[in-house]
Scaffold this motif. Structure first.
Motif, short mmCIF file in Angstrom:
data_model
loop_
_atom_site.label_atom_id
_atom_site.label_comp_id
_atom_site.label_asym_id
_atom_site.label_seq_id
_atom_site.Cartn_x
_atom_site.Cartn_y
_atom_site.Cartn_z
N GLN A 294 -1.57 0.07 7.50
CA GLN A 294 -2.99 -0.05 7.21
C GLN A 294 -3.50 1.36 6.86
O GLN A 294 -2.82 2.34 7.13
CB GLN A 294 -3.72 -0.58 8.44
N THR A 295 -4.69 1.46 6.28
CA THR A 295 -5.21 2.80 5.99
C THR A 295 -6.01 3.36 7.16
O THR A 295 -6.48 4.50 7.12
CB THR A 295 -6.10 2.80 4.71
N PRO B 218 -9.34 4.51 0.43
CA PRO B 218 -8.50 3.62 -0.38
C PRO B 218 -7.05 4.09 -0.33
O PRO B 218 -6.81 5.30 -0.27
CB PRO B 218 -9.08 3.78 -1.79
N GLY B 219 -6.11 3.17 -0.34
CA GLY B 219 -4.72 3.62 -0.35
C GLY B 219 -3.72 2.50 -0.20
O GLY B 219 -4.06 1.34 -0.01
N ARG B 220 -2.45 2.92 -0.26
CA ARG B 220 -1.33 2.00 -0.28
C ARG B 220 -0.84 1.76 1.15
O ARG B 220 -0.83 2.68 1.95
CB ARG B 220 -0.23 2.66 -1.10
N CYS B 221 -0.48 0.52 1.45
CA CYS B 221 0.03 0.17 2.77
C CYS B 221 1.31 -0.64 2.62
O CYS B 221 1.60 -1.16 1.54
CB CYS B 221 -1.00 -0.66 3.53
N TYR B 222 2.04 -0.74 3.73
CA TYR B 222 3.37 -1.35 3.66
C TYR B 222 3.59 -2.27 4.87
O TYR B 222 3.33 -1.87 6.00
CB TYR B 222 4.45 -0.27 3.68
N ARG B 223 4.06 -3.47 4.61
CA ARG B 223 4.47 -4.35 5.71
C ARG B 223 5.70 -5.10 5.29
O ARG B 223 5.90 -5.37 4.10
CB ARG B 223 3.34 -5.33 6.07
N ARG B 224 6.51 -5.46 6.29
CA ARG B 224 7.75 -6.16 5.95
C ARG B 224 7.48 -7.63 5.69
O ARG B 224 8.02 -8.51 6.35
CB ARG B 224 8.76 -5.98 7.08
N ILE C 82 -8.87 -0.86 1.23
CA ILE C 82 -9.90 0.16 1.33
C ILE C 82 -10.60 -0.08 2.66
O ILE C 82 -10.94 -1.21 3.01
CB ILE C 82 -10.88 0.15 0.14
N GLU C 83 -10.72 0.98 3.42
CA GLU C 83 -11.41 0.87 4.70
C GLU C 83 -12.59 1.82 4.70
O GLU C 83 -12.63 2.79 3.96
CB GLU C 83 -10.47 1.24 5.85
N GLY C 84 -13.56 1.51 5.56
CA GLY C 84 -14.72 2.37 5.68
C GLY C 84 -14.98 2.71 7.14
O GLY C 84 -14.61 1.95 8.04
N LEU C 85 -15.57 3.87 7.36
CA LEU C 85 -15.91 4.29 8.72
C LEU C 85 -17.22 5.07 8.67
O LEU C 85 -17.38 5.97 7.86
CB LEU C 85 -14.80 5.20 9.27
N GLY D 46 -12.45 -3.03 6.86
CA GLY D 46 -11.31 -2.88 5.97
C GLY D 46 -11.10 -4.15 5.17
O GLY D 46 -11.43 -5.24 5.62
N MET D 47 -10.61 -3.96 3.94
CA MET D 47 -10.34 -5.14 3.12
C MET D 47 -9.21 -4.86 2.16
O MET D 47 -8.85 -3.71 1.89
CB MET D 47 -11.59 -5.57 2.37
N GLY D 48 -8.61 -5.97 1.67
CA GLY D 48 -7.48 -5.84 0.75
C GLY D 48 -7.94 -5.75 -0.69
O GLY D 48 -8.75 -6.56 -1.14
#
Ligand code: ZN
Length: 339
Positions: free
Chosen positions: A169-170, A190-196, A210-213, A308-310
């Protein structure tokens, strides 16, 4: 030949080479000075007759002249228009039509990221980025997900041999930002994430978020609601409705899921929204006080929200893309639609 005569001939030769402006004159200069019956062989032949105190210098000058003249003639030759002959005719047909390069198009993922960043930018969010290779601490523990916590499947993570991982997750970027600065913090990541994940029509092992805080004094859930509602209208159109459902995320308390009304049917129910009239878009909530404690913020004073959202999900809904794999196959027939 004495030294002075040679000096004169050298400067003469360099001048002739400098003004040579065709293949023929360049070649003539070369033959005159460097050719078999030219000046250089003559100088070398006569070297033994040169006065002994000048001999070494004459030899040196002759050698350097040979090299310099060759280099100058080469550069003169290169400066002539490629292919041009002595008549000065152009080497190609200038009346032929030019070659057109096909213009590229923005990838839908890039477009959604850029637009989302611009929308949040209008609300004062700046972009923060972090590494794709993360520590387990930043990806899990600091986000309130201890090793034994069941909420995040650690087996669905790509682990590296050194114990680090490809971020799932970002959110770790949020931790890094809070560790490195004091409130207020207002960022999107914003960025790239990885899951199996096994790749299918809606899953990919590599995807974007993209996540916000937003962290400050007196930040409330209604601020979060207003922010996401504004984003929804800007991204999907002015008529979109937003709803929040209670949910659970380890990083936030309370946590909510945020749905947008279906932009295809307007909420009456269709295939895209599976008849519900709503489309699940974001996970969000108020940052858990324990997360603030870990980064050294005082949760009695500081509050904040995160969401956060995809990116792929938004792109698929927005452009009615039926299969996530289309986004990664680099099929130009598909990508050219998004001009
Ligand atoms: Zn619908």
């Amino acid at each position: 030949m004495n030294l002075q005569t040679l000096r004169d001939r050298v400067s003469e030769g360099m001048g002739e080479a400098q003004s040579a402006d065709s293949e023929a004159t360049i070649e003539a200069v070369r033959i005159k000075y460097l050719g078999r019956k030219g000046l250089m062989p003559q100088v070398m032949k006569e070297l033994k007759t040169v006065a002994p105190d000048e001999r070494a210098e004459v030899g040196q000058l002759a050698n350097s002249f040979k090299n310099e003249l060759s280099a100058l003639l080469d550069s003169r030759r290169a400066s002539l228009a490629p292919g041009a002959d002595e008549s000065g005719a152009a080497p190609f047909d200038v009346s032929l039509p030019g070659r057109w390069l096909r213009r590229g198009t923005r990838h839908p993922i890039s477009s959604v990221i850029e637009e989302a960043v611009a929308i949040f930018g209008r609300m004062g969010f700046t972009v923060a980025e972090g590494p794709d290779v993360e520590t387990g601490y930043h990806n899990f523990e600091a986000l309130n997900t201890p090793p034994y916590h069941p909420s995040l499947d650690r087996k669905d993570t790509f682990w590296l041999d050194d114990g680090r991982l490809l971020r799932t997750q970002t959110s770790p970027v949020q931790i890094r930002m809070m560790e490195s600065r004091q409130p207020p913090v207002r960022i999107v990541t914003p960025g790239r994430c990885y899951r199996r994940d096994t790749t299918d029509a809606t899953h990919s092992a590599n995807f974007h978020q993209i996540e916000g805080l937003y962290v400050d004094r007196d930040v409330s859930l209604s601020d979060l609601k207003g922010t996401l509602a504004y984003f929804a209208r800007e991204m999907m159109g002015p008529d979109v409705a937003v709803r929040f459902r209670p949910h659970f995320f380890p990083f936030t308390e309370p946590s909510v899921e945020c749905d947008f009304s279906c932009h295809v049917c307007g909420g009456s129910g269709c295939r895209v929204c599976k008849g519900s009239g709503w489309i699940e878009i974001a996970g969000a909530g108020m940052v858990d006080p324990r997360v603030f404690e870990r980064v050294g913020y005082d949760p009695e004073i500081i509050s904040g929200y995160a969401f956060g959202m995809g990116i792929e999900r938004i792109a698929m809904i927005r452009y009615a893309i039926p299969d996530i794999r289309l986004l990664y196959e680099n099929d130009m027939r598909f990508l050219r639609q998004f001009a």
